[in-house]
Design a protein around this motif. Structure first.
Motif, mmCIF file in Angstrom:
data_model
loop_
_atom_site.group_PDB
_atom_site.id
_atom_site.type_symbol
_atom_site.label_atom_id
_atom_site.label_comp_id
_atom_site.label_asym_id
_atom_site.label_seq_id
_atom_site.Cartn_x
_atom_site.Cartn_y
_atom_site.Cartn_z
ATOM 1 N N THR A 29 -3.292 0.116 -14.498
ATOM 2 C CA THR A 29 -3.599 1.010 -13.290
ATOM 3 C C THR A 29 -4.953 1.189 -13.544
ATOM 4 N N GLN A 48 -6.268 6.634 -0.281
ATOM 5 C CA GLN A 48 -6.716 8.076 -0.512
ATOM 6 C C GLN A 48 -5.859 9.047 -0.102
ATOM 7 N N GLN A 69 0.716 -1.280 -0.006
ATOM 8 C CA GLN A 69 0.013 -0.045 0.033
ATOM 9 C C GLN A 69 0.804 1.308 -0.025
ATOM 10 N N LYS A 129 -1.850 9.271 -8.609
ATOM 11 C CA LYS A 129 -1.711 7.416 -8.821
ATOM 12 C C LYS A 129 -1.009 7.115 -10.021
ATOM 13 N N SER A 138 -1.730 -1.162 -3.991
ATOM 14 C CA SER A 138 -2.914 -0.327 -3.655
ATOM 15 C C SER A 138 -2.601 1.002 -3.397
ATOM 16 N N VAL A 139 -3.097 1.987 -3.941
ATOM 17 C CA VAL A 139 -2.836 3.535 -3.534
ATOM 18 C C VAL A 139 -3.810 3.832 -2.540
ATOM 19 N N ASN A 159 -7.560 2.450 -7.696
ATOM 20 C CA ASN A 159 -6.567 2.898 -7.041
ATOM 21 C C ASN A 159 -5.506 1.791 -6.753
#
Length: 96
Positions: A76, A52, A22, A58, A49-50, A79
């Motif tokens: 991509t 919030q 993450q 991103k 995972s990006v 997210n």
């Protein structure tokens, strides 16, 4: 550089994976890139995972991770970033 058919194949393979990394408030750093590179050597294909609360865009995160880990950016979506790098010793995925 991956061809369209290869990317499609890798997207199908990655569909059932869960993100194991993450990217959060700290963004992309050297330690994260090193860990992702090691994980790619073991797995060849992984999701990141990006969160919030990440300050960076991103798209920029995806490019930075792919460049830092010397991996191919497969996709991509939302997210989630999908990365692929062919393993030197532990080849598991045979590209079409």
């Amino acid at each position: 550089m991956l061809k369209g058919k290869q990317k499609r194949f890798l997207r199908a393979q990655a569909h059932h994976l869960t993100p194991i990394f993450q990217v959060g408030k700290g963004g992309v750093n050297d330690n994260m890139v090193k860990q992702i590179s090691e994980a790619l050597e073991a797995r060849e294909l992984l999701k990141v995972s990006v969160l919030q609360n990440c300050d960076e865009d991103k798209g920029e995160v995806a490019v930075a991770l792919a460049k830092g880990a010397k991996a191919e950016l497969v996709q991509t979506i939302g997210n989630v970033i999908v990365l692929y790098k062919e393993s030197k010793e532990n080849k598991q995925i045979k590209l079409p």
